[in-house]
Structure formats: structure tokens, C-alpha cells
Motif scaffolding. Structure first.
Motif, PDB file in Angstrom:
ATOM      1  N   ASP A  12       0.828  -1.209   0.000  1.00 41.45           N
ATOM      2  CA  ASP A  12       0.000   0.000   0.000  1.00 41.45           C
ATOM      3  C   ASP A  12       0.860   1.254   0.000  1.00 41.45           C
ATOM      4  O   ASP A  12       0.559   2.223  -0.706  1.00 41.45           O
ATOM      5  CB  ASP A  12      -0.937   0.021   1.212  1.00 41.45           C
ATOM      6  CG  ASP A  12      -1.998  -1.057   1.162  1.00 41.45           C
ATOM      7  OD1 ASP A  12      -2.239  -1.638   0.075  1.00 41.45           O
ATOM      8  OD2 ASP A  12      -2.593  -1.338   2.228  1.00 41.45           O
ATOM      9  N   ALA A  16       1.059   4.111  -2.994  1.00 41.27           N
ATOM     10  CA  ALA A  16       0.361   5.342  -2.595  1.00 41.27           C
ATOM     11  C   ALA A  16       0.943   6.569  -3.301  1.00 41.27           C
ATOM     12  O   ALA A  16       2.135   6.627  -3.589  1.00 41.27           O
ATOM     13  CB  ALA A  16       0.458   5.525  -1.085  1.00 41.27           C
ATOM     14  N   ASP A  22      -3.135  14.504   3.706  1.00 43.86           N
ATOM     15  CA  ASP A  22      -4.423  13.840   3.468  1.00 43.86           C
ATOM     16  C   ASP A  22      -4.237  12.539   2.696  1.00 43.86           C
ATOM     17  O   ASP A  22      -4.914  11.549   2.974  1.00 43.86           O
ATOM     18  CB  ASP A  22      -5.388  14.771   2.722  1.00 43.86           C
ATOM     19  CG  ASP A  22      -5.913  15.878   3.618  1.00 43.86           C
ATOM     20  OD1 ASP A  22      -5.966  15.677   4.851  1.00 43.86           O
ATOM     21  OD2 ASP A  22      -6.264  16.948   3.084  1.00 43.86           O
ATOM     22  N   ALA A  23      -3.312  12.521   1.744  1.00 43.65           N
ATOM     23  CA  ALA A  23      -3.027  11.298   0.985  1.00 43.65           C
ATOM     24  C   ALA A  23      -2.417  10.233   1.893  1.00 43.65           C
ATOM     25  O   ALA A  23      -2.692   9.037   1.724  1.00 43.65           O
ATOM     26  CB  ALA A  23      -2.096  11.603  -0.180  1.00 43.65           C
ATOM     27  N   ARG A  25      -2.996   9.924   5.150  1.00 41.03           N
ATOM     28  CA  ARG A  25      -4.043   9.462   6.080  1.00 41.03           C
ATOM     29  C   ARG A  25      -4.868   8.315   5.499  1.00 41.03           C
ATOM     30  O   ARG A  25      -5.380   7.483   6.242  1.00 41.03           O
ATOM     31  CB  ARG A  25      -4.933  10.638   6.473  1.00 41.03           C
ATOM     32  CG  ARG A  25      -4.237  11.610   7.398  1.00 41.03           C
ATOM     33  CD  ARG A  25      -5.147  12.753   7.835  1.00 41.03           C
ATOM     34  NE  ARG A  25      -4.405  13.650   8.700  1.00 41.03           N
ATOM     35  CZ  ARG A  25      -3.980  14.857   8.326  1.00 41.03           C
ATOM     36  NH1 ARG A  25      -4.250  15.326   7.124  1.00 41.03           N
ATOM     37  NH2 ARG A  25      -3.300  15.608   9.173  1.00 41.03           N
ATOM     38  N   VAL A  26      -4.977   8.255   4.189  1.00 38.30           N
ATOM     39  CA  VAL A  26      -5.731   7.174   3.534  1.00 38.30           C
ATOM     40  C   VAL A  26      -5.080   5.814   3.801  1.00 38.30           C
ATOM     41  O   VAL A  26      -5.754   4.787   3.787  1.00 38.30           O
ATOM     42  CB  VAL A  26      -5.833   7.457   2.011  1.00 38.30           C
ATOM     43  CG1 VAL A  26      -6.437   6.291   1.264  1.00 38.30           C
ATOM     44  CG2 VAL A  26      -6.621   8.730   1.777  1.00 38.30           C
ATOM     45  N   ARG A  36      -3.846   8.509  11.778  1.00 34.48           N
ATOM     46  CA  ARG A  36      -4.429   9.585  10.955  1.00 34.48           C
ATOM     47  C   ARG A  36      -4.396  10.906  11.708  1.00 34.48           C
ATOM     48  O   ARG A  36      -4.160  11.954  11.116  1.00 34.48           O
ATOM     49  CB  ARG A  36      -5.869   9.245  10.571  1.00 34.48           C
ATOM     50  CG  ARG A  36      -5.993   8.184   9.526  1.00 34.48           C
ATOM     51  CD  ARG A  36      -7.397   8.119   8.957  1.00 34.48           C
ATOM     52  NE  ARG A  36      -8.393   7.767   9.941  1.00 34.48           N
ATOM     53  CZ  ARG A  36      -8.941   6.568  10.072  1.00 34.48           C
ATOM     54  NH1 ARG A  36      -8.590   5.596   9.239  1.00 34.48           N
ATOM     55  NH2 ARG A  36      -9.831   6.326  10.996  1.00 34.48           N
TER      56      ARG A  36
END
Length: 187
Positions: A12, A16, A22-23, A25-26, A36
Motif C-alpha cells: 500500500d 500510494a 491527506d493522501a 491518512r488514507v 491519521r
């Protein structure tokens, strides 16, 4: 401990797009909601740098360069050591974490990802580390096929690549017919 889940966090991370916080935190599932809330710009910088190094590990594995994959994972294990601890709220949900709670978000995430990928390599070999064969993609994956034959990160990429190859063959066949027809007209 679910080592496959930890290994998939490495996948992941490599796949990513770490454009901003914000990216990042996904990347964190609900059970890691605290990450997060606590992730910082410094974590983002560390994750980006390690993302590149982990991509190299997948490249080494995909190209049969086991020694390089192992050397890089060993270096990452030294940089993000595993310090196991038991966590939970009561006797019904005790579980293991790979670092102490005082670690930074990036240190905790990377310790798990690197540990998981290292266990995966020892269990299945680095040949199971793949880079998508679709030139437009570049995502990495863990090959879970029974005969180590996976070439794409997803069905979507496989289909897109196969359709593009089919269309290229069709164009080539039409081009050959036009060339043969033009040669016959010249004769």
C-alpha cells in the motif's frame, strides 16, 4: 500477528501517491485511526523516502536479484526495528504491535511494513515481489498465485494490457494486408 497484513501495508505504501498529509491518512485503516490524527509533515518525508527504497526491493525481487532485495530489507529492518508489544483494552482483544506506542507514526507504520515484507520474502522468496507488467501502471504487488505466474497488479491492468496487445496485433495484421495488396498491385 498477521504478517500478510503487515506485508500488504508495504505494498500500500509503495503504491500510494504521497502528495500531502491527506493522501497519507488514507493509508491508515480504522484500527490505526490514531495514526491519521498524529501524522506529521516529518512522517510524510520519511514515508516518501522509504517508499522509494521499498519500490527498489520490489524491483530487485521481480528481476531475480535476491541478494539486493535482502540487503535493502536488512538495511530497512535496522532503520525501523521491530519492538513487539502487547496491546488491547481487555483480555478479549489482546494483540501484538510491532513498535512501542511512543514511536512516530512513520516509525510504527514502517516497522510493520518492513517486517511483513521481510517475513514474506523468507516465506515465499523475493520472486513473489512483483511490479505490474502494464507500462502505464507501475504498481507493485505480492504474487499469491499457485505457480508464481502473476504479471499484473490487478485484473484491470491485465485486461487493459491484453486489449492493447490484441489491438496492436490487429493493426499489424491490417498493415500486412495493405502491404501485400500494394505489392500485388505493383506486380
Amino acid at each position: 500477528m498477521n504478517f500478510d497484513a503487515y506485508a500488504r501495508t508495504g505494498v500500500d505504501l509503495v503504491n500510494a501517491r504521497l502528495e500531502d498529509l491527506d493522501a497519507v491518512r488514507v493509508l491508515f485503516p480504522d484500527e490505526n485511526a490514531w495514526m491519521r490524527d498524529e501524522v506529521t509533515e516529518r512522517d510524510l518525508t520519511v514515508l516518501r523516502r522509504t517508499q522509494r527504497r521499498l519500490r527498489e526491493v520490489f524491483g530487485y525481487g521481480a528481476s531475480g536479484r535476491d541478494a539486493e532485495a535482502v540487503a535493502e530489507l536488512n538495511a530497512l529492518l535496522a532503520a525501523y526495528p521491530v519492538q513487539p508489544r502487547i496491546s488491547g483494552h481487555d483480555s478479549s482483544d489482546w494483540h501484538m504491535h510491532v513498535t512501542g506506542r511512543g514511536a512516530s507514526v512513520s516509525a510504527e507504520y514502517l516497522a510493520g511494513a518492513v517486517w511483513g515484507l521481510s517475513v514474506w520474502l523468507c516465506e515465499y522468496g523475493s520472486a513473489r515481489f512483483g511490479v505490474c507488467a502494464d507500462d502505464r501502471c507501475g504498481n507493485v504487488y505480492l504474487d499469491t498465485s499457485s505457480n508464481c505466474c502473476r504479471r499484473f497488479c490487478s485484473e484491470r491492468c491485465a485486461t487493459r494490457s491484453h486489449v492493447a496487445a490484441h489491438r496492436a496485433r490487429k493493426r499489424a495484421a491490417i498493415g500486412e494486408q495493405v502491404t501485400v495488396g500494394a505489392a500485388a498491385d505493383d506486380a
